[in-house]
Design a protein around this motif. Structure first.
Motif, PDB file in Angstrom:
ATOM      1  N   ASP A   1       0.823  -1.215   0.000  1.00  0.00           N
ATOM      2  CA  ASP A   1       0.000   0.000   0.000  1.00  0.00           C
ATOM      3  C   ASP A   1       0.853   1.259   0.000  1.00  0.00           C
ATOM      4  N   ASP A   2       2.032   1.188   0.627  1.00  0.00           N
ATOM      5  CA  ASP A   2       2.856   2.393   0.763  1.00  0.00           C
ATOM      6  C   ASP A   2       4.244   2.121   0.175  1.00  0.00           C
ATOM      7  N   LEU A   3       4.324   2.186  -1.149  1.00  0.00           N
ATOM      8  CA  LEU A   3       5.609   1.877  -1.799  1.00  0.00           C
ATOM      9  C   LEU A   3       6.723   2.856  -1.379  1.00  0.00           C
ATOM     10  N   PRO A   4       6.448   4.181  -1.300  1.00  0.00           N
ATOM     11  CA  PRO A   4       7.526   5.100  -0.889  1.00  0.00           C
ATOM     12  C   PRO A   4       8.176   4.685   0.438  1.00  0.00           C
ATOM     13  N   ARG A   5       7.362   4.186   1.363  1.00  0.00           N
ATOM     14  CA  ARG A   5       7.916   3.734   2.652  1.00  0.00           C
ATOM     15  C   ARG A   5       8.817   2.513   2.438  1.00  0.00           C
ATOM     16  N   GLU A   6       8.428   1.607   1.532  1.00  0.00           N
ATOM     17  CA  GLU A   6       9.246   0.413   1.265  1.00  0.00           C
ATOM     18  C   GLU A   6      10.539   0.794   0.542  1.00  0.00           C
ATOM     19  N   ILE A   7      10.464   1.828  -0.305  1.00  0.00           N
ATOM     20  CA  ILE A   7      11.681   2.311  -0.980  1.00  0.00           C
ATOM     21  C   ILE A   7      12.651   2.853   0.079  1.00  0.00           C
ATOM     22  N   TRP A   8      12.100   3.599   1.043  1.00  0.00           N
ATOM     23  CA  TRP A   8      12.939   4.117   2.120  1.00  0.00           C
ATOM     24  C   TRP A   8      13.501   2.968   2.975  1.00  0.00           C
ATOM     25  N   ARG A   9      12.662   1.992   3.272  1.00  0.00           N
ATOM     26  CA  ARG A   9      13.134   0.876   4.116  1.00  0.00           C
ATOM     27  C   ARG A   9      14.344   0.202   3.453  1.00  0.00           C
ATOM     28  N   LYS A  10      14.208  -0.057   2.138  1.00  0.00           N
ATOM     29  CA  LYS A  10      15.307  -0.723   1.432  1.00  0.00           C
ATOM     30  C   LYS A  10      16.535   0.192   1.414  1.00  0.00           C
ATOM     31  N   ALA A  11      16.316   1.496   1.203  1.00  0.00           N
ATOM     32  CA  ALA A  11      17.453   2.431   1.148  1.00  0.00           C
ATOM     33  C   ALA A  11      18.171   2.489   2.497  1.00  0.00           C
ATOM     34  N   ILE A  12      17.402   2.471   3.585  1.00  0.00           N
ATOM     35  CA  ILE A  12      18.013   2.502   4.925  1.00  0.00           C
ATOM     36  C   ILE A  12      18.853   1.243   5.130  1.00  0.00           C
ATOM     37  N   LEU A  13      18.314   0.099   4.730  1.00  0.00           N
ATOM     38  CA  LEU A  13      19.045  -1.159   4.917  1.00  0.00           C
ATOM     39  C   LEU A  13      20.291  -1.185   4.030  1.00  0.00           C
ATOM     40  N   ASN A  14      20.152  -0.723   2.795  1.00  0.00           N
ATOM     41  CA  ASN A  14      21.331  -0.657   1.930  1.00  0.00           C
ATOM     42  C   ASN A  14      22.371   0.318   2.487  1.00  0.00           C
ATOM     43  N   ALA A  15      21.903   1.442   3.045  1.00  0.00           N
ATOM     44  CA  ALA A  15      22.842   2.433   3.607  1.00  0.00           C
ATOM     45  C   ALA A  15      23.578   1.855   4.810  1.00  0.00           C
ATOM     46  N   ALA A  16      22.909   0.938   5.543  1.00  0.00           N
ATOM     47  CA  ALA A  16      23.523   0.346   6.734  1.00  0.00           C
ATOM     48  C   ALA A  16      24.428  -0.841   6.398  1.00  0.00           C
ATOM     49  N   ILE A  17      24.118  -1.538   5.316  1.00  0.00           N
ATOM     50  CA  ILE A  17      24.846  -2.772   5.005  1.00  0.00           C
ATOM     51  C   ILE A  17      25.950  -2.558   3.962  1.00  0.00           C
ATOM     52  N   ASN A  18      25.569  -1.974   2.834  1.00  0.00           N
ATOM     53  CA  ASN A  18      26.469  -2.006   1.676  1.00  0.00           C
ATOM     54  C   ASN A  18      27.834  -1.351   1.913  1.00  0.00           C
ATOM     55  N   PRO A  19      27.891  -0.108   2.465  1.00  0.00           N
ATOM     56  CA  PRO A  19      29.218   0.496   2.638  1.00  0.00           C
ATOM     57  C   PRO A  19      30.105  -0.300   3.591  1.00  0.00           C
ATOM     58  N   VAL A  20      29.511  -0.862   4.657  1.00  0.00           N
ATOM     59  CA  VAL A  20      30.336  -1.586   5.645  1.00  0.00           C
ATOM     60  C   VAL A  20      30.921  -2.852   5.003  1.00  0.00           C
ATOM     61  N   THR A  21      30.089  -3.578   4.260  1.00  0.00           N
ATOM     62  CA  THR A  21      30.596  -4.791   3.597  1.00  0.00           C
ATOM     63  C   THR A  21      31.647  -4.424   2.552  1.00  0.00           C
TER      64      THR A  21
END
Ligand code: KPL
Length: 316
Positions: A181-201
């Motif tokens: 129902d709320d795609l913008p929120r899911e886009i943010w959720r994925k972006a937050i997770l990518n921001a937390a995971i990708n640079p560290v790995t």
């Protein structure tokens, strides 16, 4: 249906293979070495999905291939250029899927397509959040690293018709497709997770699962917290408990994955750090937020781009 996969790297090739398996007519548009390998030997998929798939591949769309849909799967740093090219090569607008990581992707694509001559771009563009894991092992070869899902916004004006067309195409494949129902929120959720995971790995050369251990866990949580603060400033609220649980879930589910950013650095390629952490930083600045961990991560990933993996130290 006739489908063009424009910018066919790992995920585009995997989706293309799956659609071809399902009887659709699929044309892969990709880098010359990938295209040459697919033409010579077919597209080889290892892992949990299909096998070797014979399908046409090219570097431009032949004039007589009028697609019914496009999967625009270029990396974010190539996206504006790819969209401009798409508007030239496919002059009649068709439903176009955007499954990239990052923030602001759809605006960038809409601008490029409109400049290239597509009208009413808002009717054709369908943003998606993708968690189907895929790795490009080399030209013509993709590893499907487990299962995942593709999230689409529940069909609503202005792109309801395009959304339904793409959902019909992509439903019932080896991955799950789900309306939210709320795609913008899911886009943010994925972006937050990518921001937390990708640079560290990427900076430490470690697989996602190692971020459950110190000192990576603390680093990752600092990035998570800063990105959540920016999302909140933009009106997208996540409770700390909820997003931390998401982080643990993704780290466990993708424990053996090398993140897309780590894979890019491994190959000496550009990364998507700008569309992920760079965009978090840019939006944070607009809200007068201080984001020291994110700033350091962006600078460090940029400084590593194009350098050999060994210079990042540990790798596992
Ligand atoms: O989306 C990903 C990526 O690598 O870009 C995650 C979720 C981190 C999985 O590896």
């Amino acid at each position: 249906m006739r489908v063009v996969v424009f910018g066919a790297g790992a995920i585009g090739s995997l989706f293309g293979a799956s659609l071809a398996h399902g009887g659709h007519e699929v044309l892969l548009i990709g880098r010359p070495d990938h295209v040459a390998a697919v033409r010579a030997h077919g597209l080889r998929i290892t892992g949990s999905l299909v096998d070797t798939v014979e399908l046409p591949a090219a570097t431009t769309v032949p004039a007589d291939f009028a697609p019914d849909a496009v999967l625009l799967t270029s990396k974010t740093f190539d996206l504006a250029a790819a969209a401009s090219l798409l508007a030239i090569e496919v002059p009649k607008p068709v439903p176009t899927l955007l499954p990239q990581n990052g923030l602001g992707v759809e605006d960038e694509v809409a601008t490029a397509l409109a400049a290239g001559g597509w009208t009413h771009t808002e009717r054709w563009i369908v943003r998606a959040v993708n968690s189907v894991p895929a790795t490009l092992l080399g030209p013509g070869e993709v590893r499907a690293a487990g299962t995942g899902e593709l999230l689409l916004g529940r069909p609503a004006s202005p792109n309801a018709v395009a959304t339904r067309t793409l959902a019909r195409l992509l439903r019932g494949r080896e991955f799950k497709l789900r309306y939210v129902d709320d795609l913008p929120r899911e886009i943010w959720r994925k972006a937050i997770l990518n921001a937390a995971i990708n640079p560290v790995t990427a900076l430490h050369g470690v697989v996602n699962g190692r971020l459950r251990e110190e000192p990576y866990h603390t680093e990752s949580l600092a990035l998570l917290q800063e990105a959540v603060t920016v999302a909140r400033a933009e009106g997208v609220k996540f409770r700390d408990k909820e997003i931390r649980a998401d982080l643990e879930r993704v780290l466990t589910a993708t424990a053996e994955n090398r993140s897309s950013m780590l894979q890019d650095l491994d190959r000496g390629r550009r990364t998507e750090v700008q569309a992920i952490s760079g965009e978090v930083l840019r939006r944070g600045l607009a809200h007068d937020l201080d984001l020291p961990a994110t700033r350091r991560a962006v600078e460090a990933v940029r400084s590593f781009s194009g350098r050999p993996a060994a210079s990042r130290g540990q790798s596992s």
